[in-house]
Design a protein around this motif. Structure first.
Motif, mmCIF file in Angstrom:
data_model
loop_
_atom_site.group_PDB
_atom_site.id
_atom_site.type_symbol
_atom_site.label_atom_id
_atom_site.label_comp_id
_atom_site.label_asym_id
_atom_site.label_seq_id
_atom_site.Cartn_x
_atom_site.Cartn_y
_atom_site.Cartn_z
ATOM 1 N N LYS A 107 60.301 -78.667 -50.786
ATOM 2 C CA LYS A 107 60.590 -77.235 -50.604
ATOM 3 C C LYS A 107 59.687 -76.340 -51.444
ATOM 4 O O LYS A 107 59.671 -75.128 -51.256
ATOM 5 N N SER A 108 58.952 -76.911 -52.377
ATOM 6 C CA SER A 108 58.094 -76.118 -53.252
ATOM 7 C C SER A 108 56.781 -75.778 -52.566
ATOM 8 O O SER A 108 56.192 -76.626 -51.884
ATOM 9 N N PRO A 109 56.282 -74.551 -52.739
ATOM 10 C CA PRO A 109 54.962 -74.209 -52.178
ATOM 11 C C PRO A 109 53.826 -74.963 -52.868
ATOM 12 O O PRO A 109 52.688 -74.907 -52.410
ATOM 13 N N TYR A 110 54.135 -75.680 -53.964
ATOM 14 C CA TYR A 110 53.099 -76.397 -54.713
ATOM 15 C C TYR A 110 53.167 -77.907 -54.498
ATOM 16 O O TYR A 110 52.540 -78.670 -55.233
ATOM 17 N N ALA A 111 53.948 -78.324 -53.494
ATOM 18 C CA ALA A 111 53.974 -79.730 -53.106
ATOM 19 C C ALA A 111 52.611 -80.083 -52.503
ATOM 20 O O ALA A 111 51.906 -79.208 -52.006
ATOM 21 N N PRO A 112 52.186 -81.346 -52.545
ATOM 22 C CA PRO A 112 52.960 -82.482 -53.057
ATOM 23 C C PRO A 112 52.654 -82.854 -54.516
ATOM 24 O O PRO A 112 53.359 -83.650 -55.099
ATOM 25 N N ASP A 113 51.579 -82.266 -55.091
ATOM 26 C CA ASP A 113 51.158 -82.761 -56.407
ATOM 27 C C ASP A 113 51.225 -81.725 -57.525
ATOM 28 O O ASP A 113 50.967 -82.037 -58.674
ATOM 29 N N GLY A 114 51.557 -80.477 -57.193
ATOM 30 C CA GLY A 114 51.639 -79.443 -58.229
ATOM 31 C C GLY A 114 50.299 -79.016 -58.794
ATOM 32 O O GLY A 114 50.227 -78.473 -59.896
ATOM 33 N N ALA A 115 49.224 -79.243 -58.028
ATOM 34 C CA ALA A 115 47.884 -78.940 -58.550
ATOM 35 C C ALA A 115 47.712 -77.455 -58.879
ATOM 36 O O ALA A 115 46.989 -77.115 -59.820
ATOM 37 N N VAL A 116 48.371 -76.589 -58.137
ATOM 38 C CA VAL A 116 48.266 -75.155 -58.421
ATOM 39 C C VAL A 116 48.834 -74.859 -59.810
ATOM 40 O O VAL A 116 48.240 -74.103 -60.588
ATOM 41 N N ILE A 117 49.977 -75.459 -60.120
ATOM 42 C CA ILE A 117 50.551 -75.298 -61.458
ATOM 43 C C ILE A 117 49.615 -75.912 -62.499
ATOM 44 O O ILE A 117 49.403 -75.344 -63.579
ATOM 45 N N GLY A 118 49.039 -77.062 -62.177
ATOM 46 C CA GLY A 118 48.069 -77.687 -63.082
ATOM 47 C C GLY A 118 46.913 -76.766 -63.401
ATOM 48 O O GLY A 118 46.462 -76.673 -64.551
ATOM 49 N N GLY A 119 46.445 -76.046 -62.378
ATOM 50 C CA GLY A 119 45.348 -75.103 -62.596
ATOM 51 C C GLY A 119 45.747 -73.949 -63.491
ATOM 52 O O GLY A 119 44.958 -73.486 -64.323
ATOM 53 N N GLU A 120 46.988 -73.485 -63.358
ATOM 54 C CA GLU A 120 47.453 -72.365 -64.167
ATOM 55 C C GLU A 120 47.644 -72.755 -65.635
ATOM 56 O O GLU A 120 47.278 -71.997 -66.531
ATOM 57 N N ILE A 121 48.204 -73.938 -65.877
ATOM 58 C CA ILE A 121 48.378 -74.320 -67.286
ATOM 59 C C ILE A 121 47.026 -74.662 -67.917
ATOM 60 O O ILE A 121 46.842 -74.481 -69.125
ATOM 61 N N PHE A 122 46.079 -75.115 -67.102
ATOM 62 C CA PHE A 122 44.713 -75.327 -67.605
ATOM 63 C C PHE A 122 44.116 -74.005 -68.075
ATOM 64 O O PHE A 122 43.543 -73.910 -69.164
ATOM 65 N N GLN A 123 44.257 -72.968 -67.240
ATOM 66 C CA GLN A 123 43.732 -71.649 -67.612
ATOM 67 C C GLN A 123 44.435 -71.105 -68.859
ATOM 68 O O GLN A 123 43.799 -70.503 -69.729
#
Length: 196
Positions: A107-123
């Protein structure tokens, strides 16, 4: 002396805003559940994005200041809120780890691996390390504390980053293929200030 007071005021405000924004991101992340997706997942993304974008702007302001070292008392007043921030930042990264199953669920827009969130915490981590560098000239007598806190922040980030890949653009991996496997979408940050 006036320039030092002005510089201190800007740095204090930057650290205050950073602490508030990071704590807000932590609270929002902690509230994400399978029942409130996709809205809360989007809120998590926006809160992290807003935190690092705001921090980036404050860093630019700090870099324009006269880098005359602060006295001991003022240096203490800088390192204390920075330490407070690192504690909240660590808590944010813990929440991001705990919510991995939610943020990468169907149900998450960041499925399946959460890479978008990964990019944000990287920044966000990049900006935290830039902040360390920006603060260093002002508190040379507290550099050890700055570096120690920076390592704690980096350790927390790396734990979270191990769960979330960072998307890379084709020009970053030297190919024209944008379909890089999720497992390959990670790259290491440069050494943190004071680390080898």
């Amino acid at each position: 002396m006036s320039n030092q007071l002005d510089a201190a005021a800007i740095i204090f405000e930057a650290l205050r805003v950073l602490l508030v924004n990071t704590n807000s991101a932590r609270i929002i992340t902690s509230q994400a559940t399978l029942d409130n997706l996709p809205n809360l997942a989007t809120a998590v993304y926006l809160s992290i994005n807003g935190t690092w974008a705001t921090l980036e702007a404050w860093i630019k302001a700090i870099q324009k200041l006269d880098p005359t070292p602060f006295d001991d008392e003022t240096s203490d007043k800088v390192i204390t809120p920075f330490s407070d921030f690192v504690r909240v930042y660590t808590d944010l990264m813990i929440e991001i780890i705990l919510k991995h199953g939610v943020l990468t669920s169907e149900k998450s827009p960041y499925a399946p691996d959460g890479a978008v969130i990964g990019g944000e915490i990287f920044q966000l981590q990049r900006q935290v390390e830039s902040l360390q560098n920006a603060l260093r000239p002002f508190i040379p007598n507290r550099v050890n504390d700055l570096v120690r806190n920076g390592r704690l922040a980096r350790d927390a980030y790396e734990l979270a980053a191990s769960r979330y890949p960072v998307p890379i653009r084709p020009e970053q991996d030297g190919s024209d293929d944008s379909t890089v496997p999720a497992a390959a979408r990670t790259f290491k940050l440069p050494d943190a200030p004071g680390q080898k």
